[in-house]
Design an enzyme around this catalytic site. Structure first.
Site, PDB file in Angstrom:
ATOM      1  N   LYS A 116       0.828  -1.208   0.000  1.00 58.63           N
ATOM      2  CA  LYS A 116       0.000   0.000   0.000  1.00 58.63           C
ATOM      3  C   LYS A 116       0.859   1.254   0.000  1.00 58.63           C
ATOM      4  CE  LYS A 116      -4.184  -2.079   1.757  1.00 58.63           C
ATOM      5  NZ  LYS A 116      -4.902  -2.523   2.952  1.00 58.63           N
ATOM      6  N   LYS A 218      -6.976 -13.767  -9.093  1.00 62.32           N
ATOM      7  CA  LYS A 218      -7.852 -13.568  -7.951  1.00 62.32           C
ATOM      8  C   LYS A 218      -8.951 -12.567  -8.268  1.00 62.32           C
ATOM      9  CE  LYS A 218      -7.610 -12.185  -3.208  1.00 62.32           C
ATOM     10  NZ  LYS A 218      -6.987 -11.207  -2.340  1.00 62.32           N
ATOM     11  N   LYS A 221     -11.382  -6.065  -6.681  1.00 63.59           N
ATOM     12  CA  LYS A 221     -12.355  -5.030  -7.016  1.00 63.59           C
ATOM     13  C   LYS A 221     -12.091  -4.311  -8.333  1.00 63.59           C
ATOM     14  CE  LYS A 221     -14.219  -4.768  -2.498  1.00 63.59           C
ATOM     15  NZ  LYS A 221     -13.815  -4.566  -1.131  1.00 63.59           N
TER      16      LYS A 221
END
Ligand code: TRP
Length: 354
Positions: A116, A218, A221
């Site tokens: 992140k 995977k 979003k």
């Protein structure tokens, strides 16, 4: 209530729930909720969502969406404690206390932090020295302190309820490992046997992998990859029909490419064994038509998602019901949290004079 094992898990309030959340997390929650052995708490992590600075109205809407989706998928407020993280203010206070026992080095080494932080600074490569970038950065790109202490907050979610089992995906394993470490450290620093060490939980069998529609590993979003529980029938069909495939097998028994394997994996979750086998055989003898496979897959996914979507739509307008569920959930979650906080303050020497 007494001898039950405490189960706790949460989902960050960032967007609508997708099939990955459903098979990876929610379906486990549902099984645990029906098991007498467990006292279950499931929450929406809105404070954790703040680490990526969401739009305030959007954050509030996301919390509502996820509660609605939890309920629509079958979480039952009579059986499980369903609550919003920020409705338990004890969590925020204990977060401050626990931070005193957490090293910034161990936080900086956490994989999710590095990912992140790289994103926040716009650094691509894996090998870059991000520590240097973080400290030296003078542009207005910054890595906020909340992101660094994300694992502390998650540990507090778990420890404040003295949870034993935390059903989460593989990507959360490192956070859980840190939680155990903080629990041990706290216990040994104060010479108490206070916090249990929580473990991940699975019902055994193969770990579920919910792949994306864009050929990636995977479901996440990102656009085009994801099927949401709230997706309309037409939209869902279109997404599946557009899923990535390849040119098709040219020889008998050829190896299966990742995008096609992904569709088989989705079928494994949603279709019957016979249907899956039929398409696998068709692949092996080169008679497969991906269009047919996708039509069938869309059909079988809809059998799972459409009933949930219908309940979401019913519940969406019932603000009074949602308020009732969350008020009751917050009360129950605070009962245990306030006892833990009181004891932790005392153990640490934060004691009142009046
Ligand atoms: N970090 C988890 C995720 O991103 C969400 C979460 C926050 C959580 N606190 C938790 C999960 C406590 C389990 C227990 O999915």
């Amino acid at each position: 209530m007494d001898n039950k094992e405490i189960v706790l898990s949460g989902i960050r309030a960032t967007g609508n729930l997708h099939l990955g959340n459903y098979y990876g997390a929610l379906s486990k929650f549902l099984r645990m909720q029906d098991d007498e052995k467990y006292d279950n708490l499931f929450f929406i992590a809105d404070l954790h969502a703040l680490t990526t600075n969401p739009d305030p109205d959007q954050l509030h809407a996301n919390v509502k969406n996820i509660v609605t989706e939890y309920l629509a998928a079958g979480l039952d407020p009579e059986k499980s404690t369903i609550f919003v993280q920020s409705d338990v203010p004890e969590v925020s206070e204990m977060y401050l206390l626990l931070n005193m026992h957490v090293g910034i080095g161990e936080l900086m080494r956490t994989a999710s932090f590095k990912d992140k932080a790289r994103k926040a600074l716009g650094i691509k490569s894996d090998s870059e020295d991000i520590e240097h970038e973080i400290i030296g950065n003078e542009t207005n790109k910054r890595v906020n302190a909340g992101l660094l202490t994300y694992p502390t907050l998650m540990a507090v979610d778990i420890l404040i309820q003295k949870a034993h089992k935390v059903p989460v995906g593989k990507d959360q394993e490192q956070h859980l490992e840190l939680t155990r470490r903080f629990a041990r450290r706290f216990n040994s620093f104060y010479g108490v046997d206070y916090f249990p060490e929580p473990v991940n939980f699975d019902f055994g069998g193969k770990p579920v992998k919910v792949p994306g529609l864009d050929g990636s590993g995977k479901m996440g979003k990102s656009e085009g990859n994801c099927i949401y529980l709230i997706d309309e029938e037409k939209v869902l069909r279109k997404k599946v029909m557009r899923a990535m495939t390849d040119e098709g097998p040219k020889e008998m028994n050829s190896p299966v490419s990742l995008p096609v394997q992904n569709l088989f994996s989705l079928m494994e979750l949603t279709s019957s064994h016979e249907v899956l086998q039929q398409f696998k055989d068709a692949y092996a003898d080169c008679s497969i038509r991906y269009g047919d496979l996708k039509k069938q897959l869309a059909e079988d996914i809809l059998k799972v998602t459409l009933p949930i979507r219908e309940r979401i739509i019913e519940l969406q307008n019932d603000d009074a019901y949602i308020a009732r569920v969350l008020r009751q959930g917050a009360e129950r979650a605070r009962e245990r949290a306030s006892v833990t906080l009181r004891e932790v303050r005392d153990i640490m020497g934060i004691r009142k004079f009046y």
